[in-house]
Scaffold this motif. Structure first.
Motif, PDB file in Angstrom:
ATOM      1  N   UNK A   1       0.832  -1.204   0.000  1.00  0.00           N
ATOM      2  CA  UNK A   1       0.000   0.000   0.000  1.00  0.00           C
ATOM      3  C   UNK A   1       0.867   1.254   0.000  1.00  0.00           C
ATOM      4  N   UNK A   2       1.866   1.284   0.862  1.00  0.00           N
ATOM      5  CA  UNK A   2       2.726   2.464   0.967  1.00  0.00           C
ATOM      6  C   UNK A   2       3.460   2.741  -0.338  1.00  0.00           C
ATOM      7  N   UNK A   3       3.942   1.698  -0.985  1.00  0.00           N
ATOM      8  CA  UNK A   3       4.688   1.868  -2.227  1.00  0.00           C
ATOM      9  C   UNK A   3       3.818   2.481  -3.313  1.00  0.00           C
ATOM     10  N   UNK A   4       2.521   2.189  -3.260  1.00  0.00           N
ATOM     11  CA  UNK A   4       1.582   2.691  -4.270  1.00  0.00           C
ATOM     12  C   UNK A   4       0.874   3.972  -3.839  1.00  0.00           C
ATOM     13  N   UNK A   5       1.242   4.503  -2.681  1.00  0.00           N
ATOM     14  CA  UNK A   5       0.584   5.715  -2.214  1.00  0.00           C
ATOM     15  C   UNK A   5      -0.816   5.501  -1.701  1.00  0.00           C
ATOM     16  N   UNK A   6      -1.152   4.286  -1.350  1.00  0.00           N
ATOM     17  CA  UNK A   6      -2.465   3.941  -0.810  1.00  0.00           C
ATOM     18  C   UNK A   6      -2.464   4.058   0.705  1.00  0.00           C
ATOM     19  N   UNK A   7      -3.557   4.502   1.260  1.00  0.00           N
ATOM     20  CA  UNK A   7      -3.708   4.523   2.712  1.00  0.00           C
ATOM     21  C   UNK A   7      -4.275   3.179   3.151  1.00  0.00           C
ATOM     22  N   UNK A   8      -3.540   2.475   4.023  1.00  0.00           N
ATOM     23  CA  UNK A   8      -3.935   1.137   4.455  1.00  0.00           C
ATOM     24  C   UNK A   8      -4.870   1.252   5.647  1.00  0.00           C
ATOM     25  N   UNK A   9      -6.115   0.865   5.456  1.00  0.00           N
ATOM     26  CA  UNK A   9      -7.119   0.967   6.505  1.00  0.00           C
ATOM     27  C   UNK A   9      -7.052  -0.245   7.435  1.00  0.00           C
ATOM     28  N   UNK A  10      -7.509  -0.099   8.673  1.00  0.00           N
ATOM     29  CA  UNK A  10      -7.510  -1.248   9.590  1.00  0.00           C
ATOM     30  C   UNK A  10      -8.282  -2.423   9.002  1.00  0.00           C
ATOM     31  N   UNK A  11      -7.660  -3.601   8.919  1.00  0.00           N
ATOM     32  CA  UNK A  11      -8.319  -4.749   8.277  1.00  0.00           C
ATOM     33  C   UNK A  11      -9.556  -5.219   9.041  1.00  0.00           C
ATOM     34  N   UNK A  12     -10.436  -5.871   8.304  1.00  0.00           N
ATOM     35  CA  UNK A  12     -11.581  -6.566   8.886  1.00  0.00           C
ATOM     36  C   UNK A  12     -11.294  -8.056   8.753  1.00  0.00           C
ATOM     37  N   UNK A  13     -11.146  -8.732   9.872  1.00  0.00           N
ATOM     38  CA  UNK A  13     -10.729 -10.139   9.864  1.00  0.00           C
ATOM     39  C   UNK A  13     -11.743 -10.979  10.632  1.00  0.00           C
ATOM     40  N   UNK A  14     -12.113 -12.096  10.045  1.00  0.00           N
ATOM     41  CA  UNK A  14     -12.974 -13.071  10.718  1.00  0.00           C
ATOM     42  C   UNK A  14     -12.160 -14.341  10.927  1.00  0.00           C
ATOM     43  N   UNK A  15     -11.871 -14.642  12.177  1.00  0.00           N
ATOM     44  CA  UNK A  15     -11.109 -15.843  12.510  1.00  0.00           C
ATOM     45  C   UNK A  15     -12.045 -17.047  12.669  1.00  0.00           C
ATOM     46  N   UNK A  16     -11.463 -18.233  12.494  1.00  0.00           N
ATOM     47  CA  UNK A  16     -12.246 -19.454  12.676  1.00  0.00           C
ATOM     48  C   UNK A  16     -13.436 -19.536  11.748  1.00  0.00           C
ATOM     49  N   UNK A  17     -13.202 -19.211  10.476  1.00  0.00           N
ATOM     50  CA  UNK A  17     -14.309 -19.071   9.519  1.00  0.00           C
ATOM     51  C   UNK A  17     -15.136 -20.342   9.370  1.00  0.00           C
ATOM     52  N   UNK A  18     -14.521 -21.493   9.544  1.00  0.00           N
ATOM     53  CA  UNK A  18     -15.254 -22.749   9.352  1.00  0.00           C
ATOM     54  C   UNK A  18     -16.247 -23.018  10.484  1.00  0.00           C
TER      55      UNK A  18
END
Length: 217
Positions: free
Chosen positions: A153-170
């Motif tokens: 993201x930084x290399x491309x000038x993108x602002x990296x937003x806090x990820x949305x993660x779902x653990x234990x998807x199964x």
């Protein structure tokens, strides 16, 4: 539930949306979580979200770079939605990065096409949240696996937003999945008006010199 077929409309009918969701799941038919998230994104309508199922679009792994760059250029929020595979992204998602985020276009001298946009990782893991601990079998917190995403993201000038993660998807319940999909859709619909965005710094510049890549003969 979302299927591969519903995402086969031509590029020209899906322009003008502010949000581009790039979904990459090699076995989407077996994924409750990613299908539910794609359904939630699609329900917002084509005027808000361009939804790309990369494995449906490129079953032969031959990526239309120009078409992908057109969609990126008109988006304000770029979403990478995928399951975590061996602590990273699926193979086609990585190939997409290799080919679409080209030197001189996405980064490097003259490569400012993505500067000022936002990048959001929406990921799912098979392992539980407890597995992503120093004492768990993955031996690290989940954030320890994010530096390649953040630096891309930084290399491309993108602002990296806090990820949305779902653990234990199964193992998530239907109620948990429904709430997660609701949150996902709410964030897609309300971007850029997220409370935490106001506290984020702009993307730091990463100047890549021309000699960083050899000239073509």
């Amino acid at each position: 539930m979302a299927t591969r077929a519903i995402l086969s409309t031509p590029f020209e009918t899906r322009l003008m949306a502010d949000v581009l969701v790039l979904a990459a799941h090699p076995q989407l038919e077996d994924s409750r979580v990613n299908r539910a998230l794609m359904d939630a994104a699609a329900a917002l309508g084509a005027q808000r979200v361009v939804l790309r199922d990369l494995y449906a679009a490129y079953p032969d792994y031959v990526i239309d770079v120009q078409a992908e760059q057109v969609l990126l250029a008109q988006a304000k929020l770029i979403v990478w939605q995928h399951p975590i595979r061996w602590y990273g992204m699926p193979a086609l998602m990585k190939l997409w990065l290799d080919e679409v985020l080209a030197f001189g276009w996405a980064y490097g001298p003259g490569g400012s096409a993505l500067a000022g946009k936002d990048l959001w990782l929406v990921a799912s893991t098979g392992g539980s949240q407890q597995a992503y601990r120093p004492a768990g079998y993955n031996r690290h917190f989940f954030d320890d696996f994010l530096p390649p995403y953040k630096q891309t993201a930084a290399l491309c000038g993108l602002r990296f937003l806090p990820p949305l993660v779902l653990h234990g998807a199964h193992r998530v319940s239907e109620a948990e999945l429904a709430e997660h999909a609701r949150l996902y859709a709410s964030r897609l619909a309300s971007h850029p008006h997220w409370p935490e965005i106001a506290e984020l710094e702009p993307a730091a510049a990463c100047d890549v010199p021309p000699e960083a890549r050899p000239r073509a003969d």
